[in-house]
Design a protein around this motif. Structure first.
Motif, PDB file in Angstrom:
ATOM      1  N   TRP A   2     -34.157  18.767 -33.763  1.00 30.05           N
ATOM      2  CA  TRP A   2     -34.866  20.012 -33.450  1.00 30.05           C
ATOM      3  C   TRP A   2     -34.117  21.211 -34.023  1.00 30.05           C
ATOM      4  O   TRP A   2     -34.706  22.081 -34.657  1.00 30.05           O
ATOM      5  N   ASP A   3     -32.791  21.249 -33.797  1.00 28.86           N
ATOM      6  CA  ASP A   3     -31.991  22.347 -34.340  1.00 28.86           C
ATOM      7  C   ASP A   3     -32.085  22.402 -35.861  1.00 28.86           C
ATOM      8  O   ASP A   3     -32.177  23.470 -36.449  1.00 28.86           O
ATOM      9  N   PHE A   4     -32.054  21.233 -36.501  1.00 33.31           N
ATOM     10  CA  PHE A   4     -32.111  21.193 -37.961  1.00 33.31           C
ATOM     11  C   PHE A   4     -33.429  21.776 -38.473  1.00 33.31           C
ATOM     12  O   PHE A   4     -33.445  22.599 -39.375  1.00 33.31           O
ATOM     13  N   TYR A   5     -34.542  21.359 -37.888  1.00 34.01           N
ATOM     14  CA  TYR A   5     -35.842  21.782 -38.391  1.00 34.01           C
ATOM     15  C   TYR A   5     -36.270  23.179 -37.925  1.00 34.01           C
ATOM     16  O   TYR A   5     -37.162  23.780 -38.513  1.00 34.01           O
ATOM     17  N   VAL A   8     -17.076  22.804 -39.438  1.00 34.51           N
ATOM     18  CA  VAL A   8     -18.180  21.863 -39.638  1.00 34.51           C
ATOM     19  C   VAL A   8     -18.315  20.952 -38.426  1.00 34.51           C
ATOM     20  O   VAL A   8     -19.421  20.702 -37.941  1.00 34.51           O
ATOM     21  N   ALA A   9     -17.189  20.464 -37.896  1.00 29.46           N
ATOM     22  CA  ALA A   9     -17.230  19.593 -36.721  1.00 29.46           C
ATOM     23  C   ALA A   9     -17.804  20.338 -35.514  1.00 29.46           C
ATOM     24  O   ALA A   9     -18.605  19.786 -34.756  1.00 29.46           O
ATOM     25  N   ALA A  10     -17.409  21.608 -35.327  1.00 31.67           N
ATOM     26  CA  ALA A  10     -17.911  22.401 -34.205  1.00 31.67           C
ATOM     27  C   ALA A  10     -19.411  22.651 -34.319  1.00 31.67           C
ATOM     28  O   ALA A  10     -20.102  22.788 -33.316  1.00 31.67           O
ATOM     29  N   ALA A  11     -19.915  22.684 -35.545  1.00 32.70           N
ATOM     30  CA  ALA A  11     -21.347  22.899 -35.768  1.00 32.70           C
ATOM     31  C   ALA A  11     -22.132  21.600 -35.673  1.00 32.70           C
ATOM     32  O   ALA A  11     -23.348  21.590 -35.827  1.00 32.70           O
ATOM     33  N   GLY A  12     -21.435  20.495 -35.420  1.00 30.27           N
ATOM     34  CA  GLY A  12     -22.115  19.208 -35.304  1.00 30.27           C
ATOM     35  C   GLY A  12     -22.399  18.594 -36.646  1.00 30.27           C
ATOM     36  O   GLY A  12     -23.417  17.920 -36.815  1.00 30.27           O
ATOM     37  N   GLY A  13     -21.539  18.822 -37.629  1.00 30.60           N
ATOM     38  CA  GLY A  13     -21.752  18.336 -38.992  1.00 30.60           C
ATOM     39  C   GLY A  13     -21.552  16.845 -39.133  1.00 30.60           C
ATOM     40  O   GLY A  13     -20.605  16.386 -39.739  1.00 30.60           O
ATOM     41  N   ARG A  14     -22.422  16.090 -38.542  1.00 29.96           N
ATOM     42  CA  ARG A  14     -22.389  14.639 -38.654  1.00 29.96           C
ATOM     43  C   ARG A  14     -23.822  14.123 -38.659  1.00 29.96           C
ATOM     44  O   ARG A  14     -24.738  14.820 -38.244  1.00 29.96           O
ATOM     45  N   SER A  15     -24.004  12.913 -39.096  1.00 31.89           N
ATOM     46  CA  SER A  15     -25.334  12.310 -39.084  1.00 31.89           C
ATOM     47  C   SER A  15     -25.708  11.956 -37.653  1.00 31.89           C
ATOM     48  O   SER A  15     -24.885  11.395 -36.922  1.00 31.89           O
ATOM     49  N   SER A  16     -26.917  12.281 -37.268  1.00 35.00           N
ATOM     50  CA  SER A  16     -27.376  11.968 -35.922  1.00 35.00           C
ATOM     51  C   SER A  16     -28.896  11.986 -35.885  1.00 35.00           C
ATOM     52  O   SER A  16     -29.529  12.830 -36.507  1.00 35.00           O
ATOM     53  N   TRP A  17     -29.453  11.044 -35.150  1.00 35.64           N
ATOM     54  CA  TRP A  17     -30.899  11.010 -34.936  1.00 35.64           C
ATOM     55  C   TRP A  17     -31.240  11.532 -33.540  1.00 35.64           C
ATOM     56  O   TRP A  17     -32.355  11.377 -33.076  1.00 35.64           O
ATOM     57  N   ALA A  18     -30.279  12.171 -32.865  1.00 36.22           N
ATOM     58  CA  ALA A  18     -30.535  12.708 -31.529  1.00 36.22           C
ATOM     59  C   ALA A  18     -31.625  13.779 -31.627  1.00 36.22           C
ATOM     60  O   ALA A  18     -31.574  14.639 -32.505  1.00 36.22           O
ATOM     61  N   PRO A  19     -32.613  13.724 -30.741  1.00 32.26           N
ATOM     62  CA  PRO A  19     -33.729  14.681 -30.819  1.00 32.26           C
ATOM     63  C   PRO A  19     -33.300  16.144 -30.818  1.00 32.26           C
ATOM     64  O   PRO A  19     -33.876  16.953 -31.541  1.00 32.26           O
ATOM     65  N   ASP A  20     -32.284  16.487 -30.021  1.00 33.67           N
ATOM     66  CA  ASP A  20     -31.861  17.890 -29.995  1.00 33.67           C
ATOM     67  C   ASP A  20     -31.244  18.316 -31.317  1.00 33.67           C
ATOM     68  O   ASP A  20     -31.423  19.439 -31.774  1.00 33.67           O
ATOM     69  N   ARG A  21     -30.528  17.417 -31.988  1.00 30.85           N
ATOM     70  CA  ARG A  21     -29.943  17.729 -33.303  1.00 30.85           C
ATOM     71  C   ARG A  21     -31.049  17.877 -34.346  1.00 30.85           C
ATOM     72  O   ARG A  21     -31.006  18.780 -35.178  1.00 30.85           O
TER      73      ARG A  21
END
Length: 70
Positions: A53-56, A38-51
């Motif tokens: 974009w990946d989510f949507y 989960v950590a390697a996949a970036g499983g944390r809250s973030s408002w970073a635009p790249d995160r």
């Protein structure tokens, strides 16, 4: 979801001068490191635009982090 089932699938091993042999991954001490995956996949809250974009847009497919008891 589903990592444990995929990791539990038998492995086919072949050695020098030996035919393939099915081995239970648990016998090899192989397991999924869920928290590290989960950590390697970036499983944390973030408002970073790249995160965002990946989510949507579906992101990318990542392999799980696997522990092997040597």
């Amino acid at each position: 979801a589903g990592l444990d089932e995929r990791l539990a699938a038998p492995l086919s091993l072949t050695g020098p001068g030996a035919g393939p042999r099915e081995v239970d991954p648990a016998e090899l001490g192989r397991s999924v490191a869920h928290a590290a995956s989960v950590a390697a996949a970036g499983g944390r809250s973030s408002w970073a635009p790249d995160r965002l974009w990946d989510f949507y847009t579906g992101g990318e497919e990542l392999d799980p982090v696997v522990d092997v008891d040597e």
